[in-house]
Write an enzyme that holds these catalytic residues in place. Sequence first.
Site, mmCIF file in Angstrom:
data_model
loop_
_atom_site.group_PDB
_atom_site.id
_atom_site.type_symbol
_atom_site.label_atom_id
_atom_site.label_comp_id
_atom_site.label_asym_id
_atom_site.label_seq_id
_atom_site.Cartn_x
_atom_site.Cartn_y
_atom_site.Cartn_z
ATOM 1 N N TRP A 102 0.816 -1.211 0.000
ATOM 2 C CA TRP A 102 0.000 0.000 0.000
ATOM 3 C C TRP A 102 0.847 1.257 0.000
ATOM 4 O O TRP A 102 0.565 2.207 -0.744
ATOM 5 C CB TRP A 102 -0.997 -0.006 1.161
ATOM 6 C CG TRP A 102 -2.143 -0.935 0.878
ATOM 7 C CD1 TRP A 102 -2.494 -2.040 1.594
ATOM 8 C CD2 TRP A 102 -3.075 -0.864 -0.217
ATOM 9 N NE1 TRP A 102 -3.578 -2.658 1.008
ATOM 10 C CE2 TRP A 102 -3.956 -1.958 -0.099
ATOM 11 C CE3 TRP A 102 -3.246 0.017 -1.289
ATOM 12 C CZ2 TRP A 102 -4.991 -2.205 -1.008
ATOM 13 C CZ3 TRP A 102 -4.286 -0.218 -2.197
ATOM 14 C CH2 TRP A 102 -5.140 -1.317 -2.049
ATOM 15 N N ASP A 172 -1.712 6.893 5.951
ATOM 16 C CA ASP A 172 -2.835 6.103 5.438
ATOM 17 C C ASP A 172 -3.196 5.130 6.554
ATOM 18 O O ASP A 172 -2.477 4.180 6.831
ATOM 19 C CB ASP A 172 -2.410 5.360 4.166
ATOM 20 C CG ASP A 172 -3.496 4.413 3.645
ATOM 21 O OD1 ASP A 172 -4.569 4.318 4.275
ATOM 22 O OD2 ASP A 172 -3.252 3.766 2.603
ATOM 23 N N LYS A 196 -12.829 -0.767 6.200
ATOM 24 C CA LYS A 196 -12.122 -1.781 6.970
ATOM 25 C C LYS A 196 -12.614 -1.762 8.418
ATOM 26 O O LYS A 196 -12.969 -2.768 8.986
ATOM 27 C CB LYS A 196 -10.599 -1.539 6.959
ATOM 28 C CG LYS A 196 -9.984 -1.209 5.595
ATOM 29 C CD LYS A 196 -10.031 -2.311 4.595
ATOM 30 C CE LYS A 196 -9.686 -1.970 3.165
ATOM 31 N NZ LYS A 196 -8.365 -1.509 2.860
#
Length: 360
Positions: A102, A172, A196
Amino acid sequence: MTRVFNFSPGPATLPEPVLRQAADEMLDWRGSGMSVMEMSHRGKEFMSIHAETEDLLKELMGVPSGYQVLFMQGGAIGENAIVPMNLMGATGRADYVITGDWSKKSAKEAKTYGTVNFAASAEASKFSAIPKQAEWKLDPGASYVHICSNETIGGVQFHWTPDTGKVPLVADMSSDILSRPIDVAKYGLIYAGAQKNIGPSGLTIVVVRKDLMGHALPITPSAFNYKTQADADSMYNTPPTYAIYIAGLVLKHVKALGGMEAMARHNAAKAKLLYDFLDGSSFFRNPIAREDRSLMNVPFWLKDEALDAEFLKGAQARGMVQLKGHRSVGGMRASIYNAMPVEGVQALVQYMKEFERSHG
Ligand SMILES: *Cc1c(COP(=O)(O)O)cnc(C)c1O
């Protein structure tokens, strides 16, 4: 009705009481005669939902007064571009710490908007640990330093907050936001897709220090300009209203459970069950450095990958789904966000024990 233990990395399992309340309120939200989905985003009913959700988020995260909360769209991948468009203009360069897929993706996207420096990368060690800050090569002239606080695919997590001095820290937090207490004041900007740990997909949370807004590159679309959105209370364009409503219900639920301290205890206890078992097993393994292991996403590998399919099939038969690892790394992955009950992890460990006994 039978609900499974859903170990999906995202969109992910939600608290059952929240889903029940949403079902109860589906056709008529509190006497309004309509579903939240059907409300004008500028009407008083939805405005109250929006304000309450924002207040709960601020309260739970402990957002200081110098920060703006924004409800946006585009997900974390969208933010990978939106962040540099809004912040990179300060000096034209930014530092990225590469701890997995990511953060690597974030850095790649940012290159379109300025010069990206890899301040540190754990790629050589296959992302099995977070690089120590002493090894980072930070650029004092960077517009910001970007990290991914929890690498959802690789299963490494920051258990400390980097010190980037005067350079704003950007994180993030898609896969570990609201999973533990954090000190928001140590960050310039936090972003997270909601799907999430907060609610349905479609909503992106941004918490940004106010002085960092208002310097966007001229190419920035107005709907993605933090200042424009802040001035319009996140209503410059139609926000993802239903996702905000569900997020509000989740936040209320988390608050009732005891907030961030309670989530941290709950998540640490679940992760310990799984890691303790993995460490004692000669059949299953997790290769991540102990001090950097994720409490949210636990990847693990069977001794013989020819047994993967059988393992997954047996899990499914026992009501445990979405355990297949990310296609880029293979193996298994158990995502155990806030809403995964301890019973789900106990059932998984029990099944893994049985599987090891019969196949080990
Ligand atoms: C899931 C995830 C993303 C991608 O989010 P989208 O909503 O699909 O854009 C980005 N970063 C992290 C850390 C994630 O877990």
